[in-house]
Design an enzyme around this catalytic site. Sequence first.
Site: not given
Length: 319
Positions: A148, A277, A305
């Site tokens: 991320s 995601d 995610h």
Amino acid sequence: MDLDMLNMFVIAGGTLAIPILAFVASFLLWPSALIRIYYWYWRRALGMQVRYANYDDYQFCYSYRGRPGYRPSILMLHGFSAHKDMWLSIVKFLPKNLHLVCVDMPGHEGTTRSDLDDYSISGQAKRIHQFVECIKLNRKPFHLVGTSMGGNVAGVYAAQYPEDICSLTLICPAGLPSTDSKFIKQLRELQESRRIDRIPLIPSTPEEMADMLKLCSYVRFKVPQQILQGLVDVRIPHNEFYRKLFLEIVDEKSRHSLHENMSKIKAPTQVIWGKQDQVLDVSGASVLASAIPDCHVYILENCGHSPTSSWSSWHCCTA
């Protein structure tokens, strides 16, 4: 039953009751303390040791296991508002003879937080390079992993300090143009209604925490209210910093940092993305694949995610 035997049972019962009552009290009254104990226990169980490194007046907090050897060391960069312990669920599957380093990103957990610091993606990459030099991790090229926000930083780091990196794993990284995800659509709606202070990734109530977990995870599971409260209690003291950081990394300077630097990445790269995601759309994977020469993409079915869900795919790259 004689008196001595009775006393023995009373003492034994009392000895067992104390830790049980302590656990129940912690769960009901101080769930945040229970969460901290949980991480402390798993660090010890997995042999991860916590250390600090200083660069001038700046302090980095990190955990590590093993020593540098013939295999490349592995440096792991966590995502927005997380900390080094988020990698523990992956560390438990990695060979114990690997040298692993998990660092708290700038401003997070035990690493220095300063209003004067540059929290842009480029600024964070520079700080991570300072950390690498502090602990002399780049005596030999190492494998860099980021997820991320940490994936954005990892990609920029690999582009700006190519001599440090032998290979790279990016797990659902930020910093790329892609199809709008559910999270991005939510942000737009909040902007239009001028409620940008209610960022979905910065919960301040147990209900908002539950919503964030649903947003980040494909698997649906019911988390007890006490645990949700504990997770919120741990985060609330940091929420002002998280808001400042979030606005910094979505600013024009950082929003597409990885996209702007990806053509400079020369190290063999593995991209892992959850097909479901909802925070950063999976279409970003093809953007990276088209720009990085030696790039392998793995799209995981039934995965959101969450880097821990991606373990089985990138294990073969680092083991």
